[in-house]
Design a protein around this motif. Sequence first.
Motif, short mmCIF file in Angstrom:
data_model
loop_
_atom_site.label_atom_id
_atom_site.label_comp_id
_atom_site.label_asym_id
_atom_site.label_seq_id
_atom_site.Cartn_x
_atom_site.Cartn_y
_atom_site.Cartn_z
N ALA A 107 5.56 -6.32 -5.28
CA ALA A 107 5.54 -5.16 -4.36
C ALA A 107 4.68 -4.05 -4.92
O ALA A 107 3.92 -3.37 -4.19
CB ALA A 107 6.96 -4.67 -4.12
N ILE A 108 4.79 -3.84 -6.24
CA ILE A 108 3.98 -2.79 -6.87
C ILE A 108 2.49 -3.13 -6.75
O ILE A 108 1.65 -2.26 -6.49
CB ILE A 108 4.39 -2.60 -8.34
CG1 ILE A 108 5.79 -1.97 -8.41
CG2 ILE A 108 3.38 -1.74 -9.08
CD1 ILE A 108 6.37 -1.92 -9.81
N GLN A 109 2.16 -4.44 -6.97
CA GLN A 109 0.76 -4.85 -6.86
C GLN A 109 0.21 -4.59 -5.45
O GLN A 109 -0.90 -4.10 -5.27
CB GLN A 109 0.66 -6.35 -7.18
CG GLN A 109 -0.76 -6.88 -7.12
CD GLN A 109 -1.69 -6.22 -8.12
OE1 GLN A 109 -1.31 -6.02 -9.29
NE2 GLN A 109 -2.91 -5.85 -7.67
N ARG A 110 1.02 -4.92 -4.46
CA ARG A 110 0.59 -4.67 -3.07
C ARG A 110 0.52 -3.18 -2.77
O ARG A 110 -0.34 -2.74 -2.00
CB ARG A 110 1.54 -5.38 -2.11
CG ARG A 110 1.43 -6.91 -2.24
CD ARG A 110 2.22 -7.61 -1.17
NE ARG A 110 2.07 -9.06 -1.28
CZ ARG A 110 2.63 -9.94 -0.45
NH1 ARG A 110 3.39 -9.50 0.54
NH2 ARG A 110 2.45 -11.24 -0.63
N GLN A 111 1.44 -2.43 -3.38
CA GLN A 111 1.38 -0.98 -3.21
C GLN A 111 0.07 -0.44 -3.77
O GLN A 111 -0.59 0.40 -3.14
CB GLN A 111 2.56 -0.33 -3.92
CG GLN A 111 2.56 1.19 -3.80
CD GLN A 111 3.65 1.82 -4.65
OE1 GLN A 111 4.10 1.22 -5.64
NE2 GLN A 111 4.07 3.03 -4.31
N ILE A 112 -0.32 -0.91 -4.94
CA ILE A 112 -1.56 -0.46 -5.57
C ILE A 112 -2.77 -0.85 -4.71
O ILE A 112 -3.70 -0.07 -4.53
CB ILE A 112 -1.70 -1.08 -6.97
CG1 ILE A 112 -0.63 -0.48 -7.90
CG2 ILE A 112 -3.10 -0.82 -7.54
CD1 ILE A 112 -0.56 -1.16 -9.28
N THR A 113 -2.74 -2.06 -4.14
CA THR A 113 -3.84 -2.51 -3.28
C THR A 113 -3.98 -1.61 -2.06
O THR A 113 -5.08 -1.21 -1.68
CB THR A 113 -3.61 -3.96 -2.84
OG1 THR A 113 -3.54 -4.81 -3.99
CG2 THR A 113 -4.72 -4.43 -1.92
N ALA A 114 -2.84 -1.31 -1.44
CA ALA A 114 -2.86 -0.45 -0.25
C ALA A 114 -3.37 0.95 -0.61
O ALA A 114 -4.16 1.55 0.14
CB ALA A 114 -1.48 -0.37 0.37
N GLU A 115 -2.91 1.48 -1.73
CA GLU A 115 -3.35 2.81 -2.16
C GLU A 115 -4.86 2.82 -2.46
O GLU A 115 -5.56 3.78 -2.13
CB GLU A 115 -2.57 3.26 -3.39
CG GLU A 115 -1.12 3.57 -3.10
CD GLU A 115 -0.33 3.88 -4.37
OE1 GLU A 115 0.80 4.36 -4.26
OE2 GLU A 115 -0.86 3.62 -5.48
#
Length: 253
Positions: A107-115
Amino acid sequence: MVKQSIFGRIAQLAKANINSLIDQAEDPQKMLDQMVRDYTNSIAEAESAVAQTIGNLRMLQDDYQEDLDNARSWGSKALAASKKADDYRASGDSVDAQKFDNLAKVAIQRQITAETEAKGAEPTIGSQEEIVDKLKNGLTQMKGKLNELTSKRDQLIARSRTAQAQQQVHDAVKSIDFLDPTSEVGRFEEKIRREEAKVRGQQELASSSLDAQFESLEDLGEQTEIEARLAALKSGGTSSSPALEQGSETPKY
């Protein structure tokens, strides 16, 4: 490149000096009609291009907002998975704890990608917003110029029609001056005067002839008297007038 070309054309048309163009035109009315058509067509094309540009900007903004929403969502999911992992770890279930820690990492990785995607879109969105603002201002200026052109054209047509009417009146006045109807009346009046004079002359001539006839009669009477007196002399009488002879007799008392 297309956007820049449209913006350059809008700026060029918006800065056009209409009065200077009119002064340089051989036929200002035709030139203005053509400019109105060109401006109208250019505005229609520019509006279509600007609308497309605005649409693209709104798509970028939607994607940007979606990336922000996804970043927040994945952040919430990462936090939830992390808490779940902590709960399992506290209960001594290390396997499930590691499982939810791994989910938190995803989830954190996807959060970073979106950001990252959202942050990368910010310069593009800012540039597009600036371009859209300039294009909108350019369109507003173009529409103002179109109104000015239309007003100029209408004024010019009205002035041209007025000038044509004045020219027609002027030409009519010139033709009247050249073919002055009063001169025809004058000639007709002069003809009548000559006819009147002729009549007076005829009357005078007739009067003179009548006087001459009376004078001839008087001359004829005198000649008759002369002949009578001569005949009286020849017959032994006198040449006196019979009236005088009667008057010369001695009156009797």
